[in-house]
Design a protein around this motif. Structure first.
Motif, PDB file in Angstrom:
ATOM      1  N   ARG A 204       0.825  -1.199   0.000  1.00  0.00           N
ATOM      2  CA  ARG A 204       0.000   0.000   0.000  1.00  0.00           C
ATOM      3  C   ARG A 204       0.862   1.252   0.000  1.00  0.00           C
ATOM      4  O   ARG A 204       0.517   2.271  -0.593  1.00  0.00           O
ATOM      5  N   LEU A 205       1.968   1.173   0.736  1.00  0.00           N
ATOM      6  CA  LEU A 205       2.853   2.325   0.855  1.00  0.00           C
ATOM      7  C   LEU A 205       3.322   2.781  -0.518  1.00  0.00           C
ATOM      8  O   LEU A 205       3.360   3.972  -0.816  1.00  0.00           O
ATOM      9  N   ALA A 206       3.667   1.821  -1.386  1.00  0.00           N
ATOM     10  CA  ALA A 206       4.143   2.187  -2.713  1.00  0.00           C
ATOM     11  C   ALA A 206       3.060   2.927  -3.487  1.00  0.00           C
ATOM     12  O   ALA A 206       3.330   3.943  -4.137  1.00  0.00           O
TER      13      ALA A 206
ATOM     14  N   LEU B 115       0.546   4.631  -2.304  1.00  0.00           N
ATOM     15  CA  LEU B 115       0.338   5.954  -1.712  1.00  0.00           C
ATOM     16  C   LEU B 115       1.421   6.916  -2.166  1.00  0.00           C
ATOM     17  O   LEU B 115       1.141   8.052  -2.554  1.00  0.00           O
ATOM     18  N   VAL B 116       2.663   6.477  -2.087  1.00  0.00           N
ATOM     19  CA  VAL B 116       3.768   7.346  -2.479  1.00  0.00           C
ATOM     20  C   VAL B 116       3.633   7.718  -3.950  1.00  0.00           C
ATOM     21  O   VAL B 116       3.835   8.867  -4.340  1.00  0.00           O
ATOM     22  N   ALA B 117       3.268   6.724  -4.776  1.00  0.00           N
ATOM     23  CA  ALA B 117       3.113   7.014  -6.204  1.00  0.00           C
ATOM     24  C   ALA B 117       2.001   8.017  -6.437  1.00  0.00           C
ATOM     25  O   ALA B 117       2.127   8.898  -7.301  1.00  0.00           O
TER      26      ALA B 117
ATOM     27  N   LEU C  49       3.449   5.707   6.075  1.00  0.00           N
ATOM     28  CA  LEU C  49       3.703   6.909   5.292  1.00  0.00           C
ATOM     29  C   LEU C  49       3.263   8.129   6.082  1.00  0.00           C
ATOM     30  O   LEU C  49       2.071   8.327   6.317  1.00  0.00           O
TER      31      LEU C  49
ATOM     32  N   ILE D 132       7.522   8.843  -8.305  1.00  0.00           N
ATOM     33  CA  ILE D 132       6.907   7.753  -9.051  1.00  0.00           C
ATOM     34  C   ILE D 132       7.954   6.726  -9.449  1.00  0.00           C
ATOM     35  O   ILE D 132       7.733   5.511  -9.350  1.00  0.00           O
TER      36      ILE D 132
ATOM     37  N   THR E 122       8.960   4.385  -6.669  1.00  0.00           N
ATOM     38  CA  THR E 122       8.078   3.289  -6.312  1.00  0.00           C
ATOM     39  C   THR E 122       8.270   2.087  -7.223  1.00  0.00           C
ATOM     40  O   THR E 122       7.832   0.991  -6.899  1.00  0.00           O
TER      41      THR E 122
ATOM     42  N   LEU F 221       9.505   0.216  -0.007  1.00  0.00           N
ATOM     43  CA  LEU F 221       8.150   0.402  -0.487  1.00  0.00           C
ATOM     44  C   LEU F 221       7.490  -0.903  -0.896  1.00  0.00           C
ATOM     45  O   LEU F 221       6.407  -0.905  -1.420  1.00  0.00           O
TER      46      LEU F 221
END
Lengths: 362, 325
Positions: free
Chosen positions: A143-145, A147-149, B67, B310, B313, B324
């Motif tokens: 999920r973190l990825a 969200l960051v994206a 996060l 982006i 990730t 991540l």
């Protein structure tokens, strides 16, 4: 305080809230289907307003072909997200028609709904492009990825809009104002009524869609249990794409009405509206669009009625020490209040006011 | 090779590769920044500040995999508290620093209490909302903070009678670097304690950690407190360096910049944070100088940060793991 002032503030608040609710639907649908929070939804909201402006501004506005370049890139990327060659060609054709329309069509001769429709199509293309390029590769990540994206996409789109459209504030041309009424006051009331009517229509349409249409029922199924839905033959990717596209269309409607109402359009518009829409989606129960709309209206009412609150008696009561108090203007604290409500709801009922508890298995 | 040796070998290989890539990145961005007109001392100060902030954010993002989008709020609290205490009430920098750290940590605990049990998505939302609330509060409390007009004329700090000036920045660099060294040593130590191991466990697999008896909520709260305290510390250093504070300084963009450094640093030992900060901070400075005067300066910087996030990730290690993933 006279009742009429209160009712006026209430009415304006309800209208504002309807727009927030429409934006919140986008967050809700995408979260329900894809289990990710699309922070970039606010930017798609702003972008669709800019597309409408490109359509109806005289001469296409001072931005040249750059908005069309954005649409072209989005079309190509979005088409790559589809599986069959036929659907890809359809998307490319749709994008090409949209670009041609923006370039050659005279939107002054046509009703404004045409401009809104084309803008909605382009916003949906951008959303689909984002879904394929940014979110789909992260399906297997944490999920973190995602969200960051989505944060990255949000600020990236903001920068792109600042780059393409500049930071000058724009407003819709006069003909949009004239649509709603001859004078400012009449136009304001008529616009608010249009907003409420549109929202009710959208709510009814969405309810019918999710109950009767196959795609709507598939979206509900995927929101409920993706694995089960997939094993029953539902195309998960198609549902994701549909969710993003529907969210973008709702955002376009909200964007047009919002800019027509507040007469400001600048690249960071989506930020403020997105935050409120997002809070509404959480408060209403993320994944449930009805709750999102209702929560949006509640937030709108809070924001609309709070300026009427008069806290100056506090300053008079404290006398000399009042110099060190923070601002007592409730409208300054509106966002903080909305967030406070959101945090309280998350604590007390994390699934939202209208949500149902999601069963998590270990 | 048996499993333990393979794991250790892979870790060493990864660290070696990370060091090489990191050094190249540092050289590259520093070169660009210097060519664009920056000075080594200023760059080093920037790197130190960013590294301190990244060390703070690491507690939540790297260890506990939460996060935190509101880190800039803690930096803002620290900065404004120090500035107000030094500017309005004429406290010394050191007392201001301690109050900043404590206040930020307390606010961190207060924010952490309701969020300690939330899932990752909601945590991001609430932390984002918190940063907004901090900015709104700063903006609305004009009598104390100067509101939207900003807070300036922050006096210099003094240490043992010596004044720490902004120009030349060497005295400030000495102060910041010494604080940073002490902080990093403390972070390295914390990693090897039970609390550190518990944070990693909570980050890896919350359910499993709970089954093993770790109090997930308490560990998260501790991580929040550490993160917030270090944020307050960096805010205090920020205020005496920049000497002018505006509420808009501590926005999501700052949180994003620190987040990029933290994601780059992954789970490397503390030198990873330093190398990552040294790689990313000159980039900001370089972009600012290269684009100075053009109308699209902000836009391009924001776009590049978005693109960077982006891309980050999508990066994974060969084994498929990473902060991540």
């Amino acid at each position: 305080m006279p009742v009429s002032t209160f009712l006026q503030a209430l009415g304006a608040g309800v209208a504002h809230g309807c727009l927030i609710g429409l934006v919140a639907v986008g967050y809700s649908i995408v979260y329900g289907v894809a289990r990710l929070i699309n922070f970039a939804h606010g930017e798609i909201f702003t972008l669709s307003a800019y597309f409408i402006l490109v359509a109806i501004a005289p001469g296409g506005g001072p931005w040249g072909i750059w908005p069309l370049v954005i649409i072209a890139c989005a079309t190509v990327t979005a088409s790559a997200g589809f599986t069959t060659v036929a659907s890809r060609l359809t998307i490319v054709a749709v994008g090409a028609i949209a670009i041609a329309a923006f370039r050659f069509l005279d939107f002054h001769a046509l009703p404004i709904a045409v401009a809104i429709a084309f803008s909605a199509v382009c916003a949906a293309l951008v959303a689909l492009a984002a879904e394929f390029a940014i979110y789909r590769p992260l399906v297997t990540s944490s999920r973190l990825a995602a969200l960051v994206a989505s944060i990255g996409l949000s600020i990236g789109l903001q920068g792109l809009m600042q780059f393409t459209f500049g930071t000058t504030q724009f407003a819709f041309p006069r003909r949009v104002d004239l649509l709603f009424g001859p004078t400012a006051a009449a136009a304001g009331r008529s616009l608010d009524l249009t907003i409420v009517a549109t929202t009710i229509a959208c709510a009814v349409a969405a309810a019918l869609f999710s109950k009767r249409a196959t795609l709507g029922r598939s979206l509900r199924a995927v929101a409920d249990d993706p694995t089960l839905a997939a094993s029953l033959g539902v195309d998960l990717n198609a549902c994701r794409r549909a969710a993003f596209a529907i969210g973008a269309i709702f955002a376009t409607l909200a964007a047009f009405l919002f800019v027509a109402r507040t007469r400001v359009l600048h690249p960071t518009l989506g930020y403020g509206v997105g935050i409120l829409g997002f809070a509404a989606a959480v408060i209403g129960g993320i994944g449930r669009f009805m709750g999102a709309m209702l929560a949006g209206i509640v937030i709108g009412i809070i924001l609309g009625v709070s300026p009427l609150l008069d806290l100056t008696w506090l300053a008079r009561w404290l006398g000399r020490t009042a110099a060190f108090l923070p601002s007592l203007e409730p409208s300054d604290w509106a966002i903080a209040i909305v967030y406070g409500v959101m945090v309280v709801v998350l604590l007390v009922k994390p699934e939202g006011l209208l949500g149902s508890r999601e069963h998590r298995s270990i | 090779m048996d499993h333990a040796n393979t794991a250790r070998f892979e870790r060493r290989l990864f660290r070696k590769r990370a060091l090489i890539t990191g050094s190249l990145l540092v050289c590259g961005t520093t070169a660009i920044a210097l060519i664009a007109g920056g000075r080594i001392v200023d760059l080093t100060v920037l790197v130190t500040l960013t590294a301190i902030m990244a060390a703070g954010l690491q507690f939540l993002v790297t260890y506990c995999r939460l996060l935190d989008l509101g880190f800039a709020g803690f930096v803002g609290i620290g900065a404004y508290v120090t500035a107000i205490l030094m500017g309005r009430f004429e406290w010394s920098f050191w007392s201001g620093l301690i109050v900043s750290i404590l206040l930020a940590a307390v606010v961190g605990i207060l924010t952490g209490l309701p969020t300690a049990r939330l899932r990752g998505d909601y945590f991001a939302i609430v932390s984002f909302g918190f940063a907004e609330i901090v900015t709104v509060t700063i903006r609305n409390w004009g009598s104390l903070t100067g509101g939207a007009f900003g807070f300036g004329n922050i006096p210099n700090a003094t240490f043992l009678g010596m004044e720490i000036r902004r120009y030349p920045a060497s005295s400030y660099l000495a102060l910041a670097a010494s604080i940073a060294v002490i902080l990093f040593a403390a972070c390295m130590y914390l990693r090897n304690t039970i609390l550190g191991a518990a944070m990693f466990a909570v980050g890896d697999d919350e359910v499993l950690a709970q089954l093993r008896g770790i109090d997930v909520a308490a560990v998260r709260l501790a991580a929040f407190a550490c993160s917030a305290g270090i944020g307050g510390l960096s805010g205090a250093l920020w205020s005496i360096y920049y000497k002018f504070l505006a509420p808009g300084d501590f926005s999501l963009l700052l949180s994003v910049q620190v987040l990029i450094v933290v994601v780059f640093a992954d789970r490397l030992p503390i030198w990873g944070v330093i190398v990552a900060a040294a790689g990313v901070a000159p980039l900001n400075e370089a972009l600012r100088r290269l684009l100075q005067g053009t109308s699209v300066s902000d836009a391009v910087r924001i776009m590049i940060y978005g693109l960077l996030l982006i891309t980050l990730t999508r990066l994974r290690r060969a084994s498929g793991s990473g902060v991540l993933h």
